[in-house]
Enzyme design. Structure first.
Site, mmCIF file in Angstrom:
data_model
loop_
_atom_site.group_PDB
_atom_site.id
_atom_site.type_symbol
_atom_site.label_atom_id
_atom_site.label_comp_id
_atom_site.label_asym_id
_atom_site.label_seq_id
_atom_site.Cartn_x
_atom_site.Cartn_y
_atom_site.Cartn_z
ATOM 1 N N GLY A 151 0.815 -1.209 0.000
ATOM 2 C CA GLY A 151 0.000 0.000 0.000
ATOM 3 C C GLY A 151 0.845 1.254 0.000
ATOM 4 C CE1 TYR A 152 5.236 5.613 2.855
ATOM 5 C CE2 TYR A 152 7.052 4.172 2.231
ATOM 6 C CZ TYR A 152 6.590 5.404 2.643
ATOM 7 O OH TYR A 152 7.476 6.435 2.858
#
Length: 244
Positions: A151-152
């Site tokens: 996600g990052y």
């Protein structure tokens, strides 16, 4: 290029952002120390800069709030006369395997990292004086594919895409746009939740066999934001000690 350069640095109350703010101030730039919520820490950065003979003012802004970001730039113009350098260091990181990542955490992270970067970059594109520089913060995990960072890394991949597009959109304005993508760097954000074995393992990954420091990253940003970096444009600089 403006004789007296003015920088807006978001996420400047701690970690890499703080090091960037103090580094730009040491290079003679007046700095607006942008912060999300920690007013005490932001004022400490201002005090550090002014004690060393520099110029700085603290200003609160949620980078994803366009009105707050506009007010941040207004502060720079009102206090120092304009804006020449914008560094978006504000960021959020939630680590989890993709299969387990809470979507509320994903939304919060993308609000800060994608929307926030976009809002700051948009305001920079509207306001920067000729000779200006935009530096956005990405991460080397975009290319390293570490598990748990899906996600990052996705949010920072968006930052890199914005960087390359904006550099081309500002043709004719004499403004550079680049991204700096740190590798593992010894900040509170990075160290939080990691045991000593994990930290030691990551420190051994680069050929230089250590973690980066905020000062390492700030030096790259200061180069891109200063006179020596004027011929670097539309690039992602992976400041990570050679980690692959």
């Amino acid at each position: 290029m403006a004789e007296h350069r003015v920088a807006v640095v978001t996420g400047a109350s701690r970690g890499i952002g703080r090091a960037i703010a103090t580094s730009l101030a040491a290079a003679g730039q007046a700095v607006v120390v942008g912060y999300a919520g920690n007013e005490v820490a932001a004022k400490q950065v201002v005090d550090e800069i002014t004690a060393a003979g520099g110029q700085a003012v603290a200003a609160q802004a949620d980078v994803a709030d366009e009105d707050a970001v506009a007010a941040l730039f207004d502060t720079a113009t009102r206090t120092f006369g304009g804006v020449d350098v914008v560094v978006n260091s504000a960021g959020r990181m939630a680590l989890s395997p993709i299969a387990e990542l809470d979507l509320d955490d994903l939304d919060a992270m993308h609000r800060t990292n994608i929307r926030g970067t976009f809002v700051v970059a948009r305001e920079a594109a509207r306001r920067l004086r000729p000779g200006g520089a935009v530096v956005l913060l990405s991460t080397s995990v975009v290319g390293l594919q570490f598990p748990g960072y899906g996600g990052y890394a996705a949010s920072k991949g968006a930052v890199e895409a914005m960087t390359l597009v904006l550099a081309r959109e500002l043709r004719g304005r004499d403004i550079t746009v680049n991204a700096v993508a740190p590798g593992p760097t010894a900040t509170d954000l990075f160290l939080e939740g990691k045991d000593e074995a994990t930290i030691e393992h990551l420190a051994k990954q680069p050929p230089l066999e250590r973690l980066g420091t905020p000062a390492d990253i700030a030096a790259v940003v200061a180069f891109l934001a200063g006179p020596g970096g004027r011929w670097v444009n539309g690039q992602v600089v992976r400041a990570n000690g050679g980690i692959i």
